[in-house]
Design an enzyme around this catalytic site. Structure first.
Site, PDB file in Angstrom:
ATOM      1  N   GLY A   1       1.066  -5.122   1.300  1.00  0.00           N
ATOM      2  CA  GLY A   1       0.062  -5.294   0.365  1.00  0.00           C
ATOM      3  C   GLY A   1       0.310  -6.142  -0.637  1.00  0.00           C
ATOM      4  O   GLY A   1      -0.432  -6.570  -1.357  1.00  0.00           O
TER       5      GLY A   1
ATOM      6  N   LEU B   1       0.708  -1.059  -0.093  1.00  0.00           N
ATOM      7  CA  LEU B   1       0.043  -0.011   0.033  1.00  0.00           C
ATOM      8  C   LEU B   1       0.859   1.293  -0.082  1.00  0.00           C
ATOM      9  O   LEU B   1       2.024   1.339   0.444  1.00  0.00           O
ATOM     10  CB  LEU B   1      -0.982  -0.024   1.182  1.00  0.00           C
ATOM     11  CG  LEU B   1      -1.882  -1.351   1.494  1.00  0.00           C
ATOM     12  CD1 LEU B   1      -2.602  -0.890   2.727  1.00  0.00           C
ATOM     13  CD2 LEU B   1      -2.547  -1.504   0.132  1.00  0.00           C
TER      14      LEU B   1
ATOM     15  N   ASN C   1       4.771  -7.429   6.786  1.00  0.00           N
ATOM     16  CA  ASN C   1       5.967  -6.710   7.630  1.00  0.00           C
ATOM     17  C   ASN C   1       5.364  -5.524   8.391  1.00  0.00           C
ATOM     18  O   ASN C   1       6.080  -4.611   8.920  1.00  0.00           O
ATOM     19  CB  ASN C   1       7.126  -6.220   6.831  1.00  0.00           C
ATOM     20  CG  ASN C   1       6.811  -5.167   5.810  1.00  0.00           C
ATOM     21  OD1 ASN C   1       5.526  -4.957   5.503  1.00  0.00           O
ATOM     22  ND2 ASN C   1       7.531  -3.962   5.471  1.00  0.00           N
ATOM     23  N   GLU C   2       4.157  -5.394   8.340  1.00  0.00           N
ATOM     24  CA  GLU C   2       3.227  -4.335   8.904  1.00  0.00           C
ATOM     25  C   GLU C   2       3.798  -3.724  10.429  1.00  0.00           C
ATOM     26  O   GLU C   2       4.026  -2.880  10.770  1.00  0.00           O
ATOM     27  CB  GLU C   2       1.695  -4.527   9.223  1.00  0.00           C
ATOM     28  CG  GLU C   2       1.035  -4.211   7.708  1.00  0.00           C
ATOM     29  CD  GLU C   2       1.200  -5.586   6.813  1.00  0.00           C
ATOM     30  OE1 GLU C   2       1.886  -6.446   6.973  1.00  0.00           O
ATOM     31  OE2 GLU C   2       0.531  -5.502   5.701  1.00  0.00           O
TER      32      GLU C   2
END
Ligand code: CO8
Length: 303
Positions: free
Chosen positions: A154, A109, A178-179
């Site tokens: 994303g 994203l 990996n957020e």
């Protein structure tokens, strides 16, 4: 919010209009291009090139959003419109997702859509992320990810939504959710897509630690299904899709729906709450600070 929603509606409407007018030939919604007798160029935008080969029913969606194929509001909206067209086009039997950018499938994203943009924009953006996921995860036709580069967050989600993943055999390319490394939290439907792909324990480790897996590691945990040399990624995806097409379509489609519908239904039943939750979370000062620090590190190449 109203302005952004109007813009999205306009895009959707223009996509719909081009379906009707942009060459509705012989009952088919797209014009033949100069590409060759079997290829129809179905691109609705400059960010995603869509080509459908009428000899085998295989469409290739190629991301061309430099520098890193990040998925901003425009990209996501165009992606959903293109996919919807392919779902409705009876001559399309399967779709391959890949990238036209060297070394990168998608950077995930677009962080700039979540950083300093305010609640209205964040709400419209998150709705577009949901739309992309709902359309792709719930897509009835066969989907294959031809992952020819890095695929964080994303990008990994998009690949996991496909029925099969082929990745370039290059340890420099990494894939994963990996957020947490950005100080943000993958929502339940990201989590469930990963659980459905690699299982509960691996997902728990991956999400808590924000692990990015090299291509060989990704193969080992089942995050991707096959590694091939980079110059063979697209041809292998095409051959694999052709093999999948030999299975009776209705039985495969029902099986796919049986596996995925409960997860899709869960988001459909909670869309508004999920948007509100995202807005409340992402606009917090502490989260904005984390994103700012991550962006700064990215620019200094410390990520
Ligand atoms: N969004 C916006 N800009 C980005 C992004 C991104 N995702 N990724 C990279 N960029 C920018 C960089 O900042 C850089 O900008 P500039 O030229 O102004 O310095 C430019 O793109 C080029 O990037 P790099 O120089 O880093 O390019 P490389 O080829 O060296 O590396 C990579 C490419 C490997 C893709 C690298 O850029 C990278 O690791 N990017 C970070 C990817 C990432 O962490 N994405 C996570 C996005 S969040 C997400 O997808 C899910 C969020 C779920 C939200 C849940 C909240 C509740």
């Amino acid at each position: 919010m109203a302005t952004i929603l109007r813009q999205v509606a306009r895009l959707e409407f223009s996509g719909f209009l081009s379906t009707l007018s942009g060459g509705c030939r012989h009952g088919r919604p797209y014009a033949r291009s100069h590409l060759g007798s079997n290829n129809r160029n179905m691109s609705t935008s400059s960010k995603i090139k869509v080509e459908l080969d009428s000899s085998n029913g295989i469409a290739v969606m190629k991301f061309q959003n430099p520098p890193v194929n990040s998925m901003g509001l425009d990209f996501l909206t165009e992606f959903s419109i293109s996919l919807e067209k392919l779902e409705l086009d009876k001559s399309c039997r399967g779709v391959i997702l890949t990238s036209a950018q060297p070394r990168i499938f998608s950077a995930g994203l677009d962080i700039m859509d979540m950083y300093g943009t305010g609640p209205e924009h964040c709400g419209a953006f998150w709705k577009a992320v949901q739309d992309m996921w709902l359309k792709l995860y719930g897509f009835s036709k066969i989907t294959i990810a031809a992952i020819n580069g890095a695929s964080p967050a994303g990008g990994c989600l998009m690949a996991m939504c496909c029925d099969y993943r082929i990745m370039a055999d290059d340890p420099r390319y990494a894939i994963g959710l990996n957020e947490t490394q950005l100080g943000i939290v993958a929502p339940f439907w990201f989590k469930e897509t990963m659980v459905n792909t690699v299982g509960h324990r691996t997902t728990e480790l991956s999400l808590q630690m924000g692990i990015m897996y090299s291509a060989p590691e990704a193969l080992k945990i089942g995050l991707v299904d096959q590694l091939v040399p980079e110059d063979k990624v697209l041809s292998t995806a095409t051959n694999t899709l052709a093999k999948w097409l030999t299975v009776p379509g209705h039985a495969r489609e029902i099986s796919k729906s049986m596996m995925r519908k409960p997860t899709v239904d869960k988001l459909l039943a909670n869309r508004e709450a999920d948007i509100e939750n995202f807005i409340g979370f992402i606009t917090k000062d502490s989260i904005q600070k984390s994103l700012g620090m991550y962006l700064a590190a990215l620019k200094k190449k410390k990520v």
